[in-house]
Scaffold this motif. Structure first.
Motif, PDB file in Angstrom:
ATOM      1  N   GLU A  35     -43.295 -48.791 -22.374  1.00  0.00           N
ATOM      2  CA  GLU A  35     -42.467 -49.872 -21.834  1.00  0.00           C
ATOM      3  C   GLU A  35     -42.767 -51.184 -22.561  1.00  0.00           C
ATOM      4  OE1 GLU A  35     -44.251 -47.728 -19.862  1.00  0.00           O
ATOM      5  OE2 GLU A  35     -42.498 -46.536 -19.277  1.00  0.00           O
ATOM      6  N   ASP A  36     -44.057 -51.424 -22.841  1.00  0.00           N
ATOM      7  CA  ASP A  36     -44.437 -52.618 -23.601  1.00  0.00           C
ATOM      8  C   ASP A  36     -43.812 -52.579 -24.994  1.00  0.00           C
ATOM      9  OD1 ASP A  36     -46.010 -53.541 -21.500  1.00  0.00           O
ATOM     10  OD2 ASP A  36     -47.878 -52.776 -22.365  1.00  0.00           O
ATOM     11  N   TYR A  37     -43.817 -51.407 -25.606  1.00  0.00           N
ATOM     12  CA  TYR A  37     -43.214 -51.242 -26.932  1.00  0.00           C
ATOM     13  C   TYR A  37     -41.747 -51.665 -26.901  1.00  0.00           C
ATOM     14  CZ  TYR A  37     -41.310 -48.905 -31.049  1.00  0.00           C
ATOM     15  OH  TYR A  37     -40.648 -48.630 -32.218  1.00  0.00           O
ATOM     16  N   LYS A  38     -41.035 -51.217 -25.866  1.00  0.00           N
ATOM     17  CA  LYS A  38     -39.620 -51.579 -25.757  1.00  0.00           C
ATOM     18  C   LYS A  38     -39.459 -53.073 -25.510  1.00  0.00           C
ATOM     19  CE  LYS A  38     -35.215 -50.247 -23.890  1.00  0.00           C
ATOM     20  NZ  LYS A  38     -34.435 -49.238 -23.198  1.00  0.00           N
ATOM     21  N   THR A  39     -40.372 -53.660 -24.727  1.00  0.00           N
ATOM     22  CA  THR A  39     -40.322 -55.098 -24.479  1.00  0.00           C
ATOM     23  C   THR A  39     -40.444 -55.876 -25.785  1.00  0.00           C
ATOM     24  OG1 THR A  39     -41.290 -54.842 -22.281  1.00  0.00           O
ATOM     25  CG2 THR A  39     -41.472 -57.017 -23.287  1.00  0.00           C
ATOM     26  N   VAL A  40     -41.339 -55.434 -26.659  1.00  0.00           N
ATOM     27  CA  VAL A  40     -41.576 -56.143 -27.917  1.00  0.00           C
ATOM     28  C   VAL A  40     -40.445 -55.900 -28.910  1.00  0.00           C
ATOM     29  CG1 VAL A  40     -43.089 -56.354 -29.930  1.00  0.00           C
ATOM     30  CG2 VAL A  40     -44.079 -56.138 -27.646  1.00  0.00           C
ATOM     31  N   THR A  41     -40.097 -54.615 -29.120  1.00  0.00           N
ATOM     32  CA  THR A  41     -39.181 -54.276 -30.214  1.00  0.00           C
ATOM     33  C   THR A  41     -37.722 -54.186 -29.793  1.00  0.00           C
ATOM     34  OG1 THR A  41     -39.344 -51.881 -29.862  1.00  0.00           O
ATOM     35  CG2 THR A  41     -41.008 -52.919 -31.302  1.00  0.00           C
ATOM     36  N   GLY A  42     -37.481 -54.034 -28.490  1.00  0.00           N
ATOM     37  CA  GLY A  42     -36.119 -53.859 -28.019  1.00  0.00           C
ATOM     38  C   GLY A  42     -35.596 -52.449 -28.225  1.00  0.00           C
ATOM     39  N   GLN A  43     -36.487 -51.537 -28.634  1.00  0.00           N
ATOM     40  CA  GLN A  43     -36.100 -50.156 -28.898  1.00  0.00           C
ATOM     41  C   GLN A  43     -36.903 -49.209 -28.024  1.00  0.00           C
ATOM     42  OE1 GLN A  43     -36.334 -49.187 -33.107  1.00  0.00           O
ATOM     43  NE2 GLN A  43     -36.054 -51.322 -33.638  1.00  0.00           N
TER      44      GLN A  43
END
Length: 53
Positions: A35-43
């Protein structure tokens, strides 16, 4: 003190590091969540994209 997520957001937003494989390493070692990854990258985090890279 910044959290890991805040630091990675700074890399993305302020420093312009948009190499998604860089951020995937943090998910793989457990430093951030998918979820953090998506928060940062938008993917969405998708492990297949790192396998052939």
């Amino acid at each position: 003190m910044m959290t890991q997520l805040q630091m990675l957001q700074m890399f993305w937003n302020d420093w312009g590091n948009h190499d998604v494989n860089f951020y995937k390493v943090y998910v793989q070692c457990g430093a951030i969540s998918k979820e953090d990854y998506k928060t940062v990258t938008g993917q969405d985090y998708n492990i297949e994209t790192t396998m052939g890279a």
